[in-house]
Design a protein around this motif. Sequence first.
Motif, PDB file in Angstrom:
ATOM      1  N   GLY A  12       6.275 -71.217  12.375  1.00  0.00           N
ATOM      2  CA  GLY A  12       5.811 -70.099  13.195  1.00  0.00           C
ATOM      3  C   GLY A  12       6.811 -69.709  14.266  1.00  0.00           C
ATOM      4  O   GLY A  12       7.060 -68.515  14.503  1.00  0.00           O
ATOM      5  N   ASN A  13       7.415 -70.700  14.909  1.00  0.00           N
ATOM      6  CA  ASN A  13       8.423 -70.405  15.935  1.00  0.00           C
ATOM      7  C   ASN A  13       9.618 -69.671  15.338  1.00  0.00           C
ATOM      8  O   ASN A  13      10.148 -68.725  15.936  1.00  0.00           O
ATOM      9  N   LYS A  45       8.567 -66.082  14.428  1.00  0.00           N
ATOM     10  CA  LYS A  45       8.385 -65.289  15.644  1.00  0.00           C
ATOM     11  C   LYS A  45       9.739 -64.842  16.195  1.00  0.00           C
ATOM     12  O   LYS A  45       9.918 -63.682  16.589  1.00  0.00           O
ATOM     13  N   GLU A  47      11.277 -61.840  14.276  1.00  0.00           N
ATOM     14  CA  GLU A  47      10.399 -60.696  14.017  1.00  0.00           C
ATOM     15  C   GLU A  47      11.122 -59.350  14.054  1.00  0.00           C
ATOM     16  O   GLU A  47      10.675 -58.398  13.409  1.00  0.00           O
ATOM     17  N   ARG A  73       6.323 -59.071  10.252  1.00  0.00           N
ATOM     18  CA  ARG A  73       5.276 -59.794   9.513  1.00  0.00           C
ATOM     19  C   ARG A  73       5.020 -59.196   8.135  1.00  0.00           C
ATOM     20  O   ARG A  73       4.721 -59.917   7.172  1.00  0.00           O
ATOM     21  N   SER A  90      -2.823 -69.022  15.043  1.00  0.00           N
ATOM     22  CA  SER A  90      -2.147 -69.139  16.333  1.00  0.00           C
ATOM     23  C   SER A  90      -0.759 -69.739  16.171  1.00  0.00           C
ATOM     24  O   SER A  90       0.225 -69.239  16.730  1.00  0.00           O
ATOM     25  N   ARG A  91      -0.660 -70.796  15.393  1.00  0.00           N
ATOM     26  CA  ARG A  91       0.628 -71.461  15.209  1.00  0.00           C
ATOM     27  C   ARG A  91       1.640 -70.563  14.515  1.00  0.00           C
ATOM     28  O   ARG A  91       2.848 -70.643  14.782  1.00  0.00           O
ATOM     29  N   TYR A  97       1.647 -67.219  14.532  1.00  0.00           N
ATOM     30  CA  TYR A  97       1.783 -65.927  15.212  1.00  0.00           C
ATOM     31  C   TYR A  97       1.404 -64.759  14.305  1.00  0.00           C
ATOM     32  O   TYR A  97       2.166 -63.804  14.106  1.00  0.00           O
ATOM     33  N   THR A  98       0.211 -64.842  13.742  1.00  0.00           N
ATOM     34  CA  THR A  98      -0.223 -63.787  12.822  1.00  0.00           C
ATOM     35  C   THR A  98      -1.721 -63.573  12.980  1.00  0.00           C
ATOM     36  O   THR A  98      -2.427 -64.420  13.533  1.00  0.00           O
TER      37      THR A  98
END
Length: 401
Positions: free
Chosen positions: A95-96, A99, A102, A107, A142-143, A145-146
């Motif tokens: 996720g990091n 993100k 991006e 996404r 959450s982890r 980022y979606t």
Amino acid sequence: MVERLDAPQPVYPLPAIDQIPDDEIDRPKTDKQITTRFGELPAAVFGAASFSAFYNTDDHISGTNPFRVTRLALRYGINAFDTSPYYGPSEIVLGNALKALENEFPRSSYQLITKCGRFGNTRADIDLTWAGVRASVKRSLSRLYTDYLDVVYVHDVELTADVCAPRTAGNHLSALGSEREAYGLAEHQAGQVLGEGDREVLGAIAALRELQEGGIVRNVGISGYPLPTLLRIAILVLHTTGRPLDIVMSYSHLNLQNRTFEAFKPAFPERAKVKQVVSASPFSMGLLSPKPPAWHPASDEIRMAVAKAIAMHNERIGGCSTGPTISELALGYAFGQALKAQTTTVVGLSRIEDVHTCARIWHLVESGNLQTEWETHFEATIRFFEAENVLDKSWENPAFP
């Protein structure tokens, strides 16, 4: 380490993106883009279990390497990622990276596949309740980022589903024929709920489908190791709910040592109306590599045979710099069989070199340009496994004590 739903979450911060190298090695070969798709997924999916202690050290995971590997994979067109809460920090690290990327890769340019239900290695670490499934999905969102997930599997369903098999290790191809009834796969058994374990799995599917109706989860499926169990549960879902699963994934069953995925795959759409069937782990969770992990669940018989096969392969290629390594051979074989079966392969990628190799070998396979010597090596390795009586044999089905 796997984090329970109520545990504090570890942090894996990245430096500013302009401080992360973006050198020649971080760029794809222009003629090696992976554009082939099977169903809704690319031919190769990034297996992000590599972002965990199963396969790498914490120093490796906490550095910039995962970001660079993720970026290069996306640049090559490997634009779907398979992860899980069970894979320790994998969701967080992935996720990091996504993100931070991006601006280059929004996404909409990639797919996210995760799992729910399994958080550890005991029965207490399984939570297939309605509340548990929803909490797991919420944390994954959450982890990563979606606000939506492309696929969520109920993870390792064999750990919960009721056992229905004449044996839990060995060759299971008879489940498609003479021993169908013993595996719960006879036509008259199609809608039979065997016990509380089956009911738990069906409950988790129902919870995911609620989230699917809300647009949070786009595709619902199951994953696990034993193909007969996955097929039985897929048929059960169809007959008890009236709706098929969108997707099913099995691992370590389409490789040089075990090819049984090929025989089972047609049964999923034919008998369970499953839309997509995915094969994971062409290296059989590192077994078909120079240094198999110490935790690998394969039987001593299989481990010893594989070690001998690797030694013999290394002898055959000798000092030849052009001969395929055992890992390259394993990937080439799995990609070739997956291409014939028109199925997606989930490949664990740890290092930048792994991504380049994955793209290179896919193109060799797809273009039909694998050298003749590769076929010779495939045949020799498979013949050896047959002589050692381990060809197409599965190790013991995962189960809790």
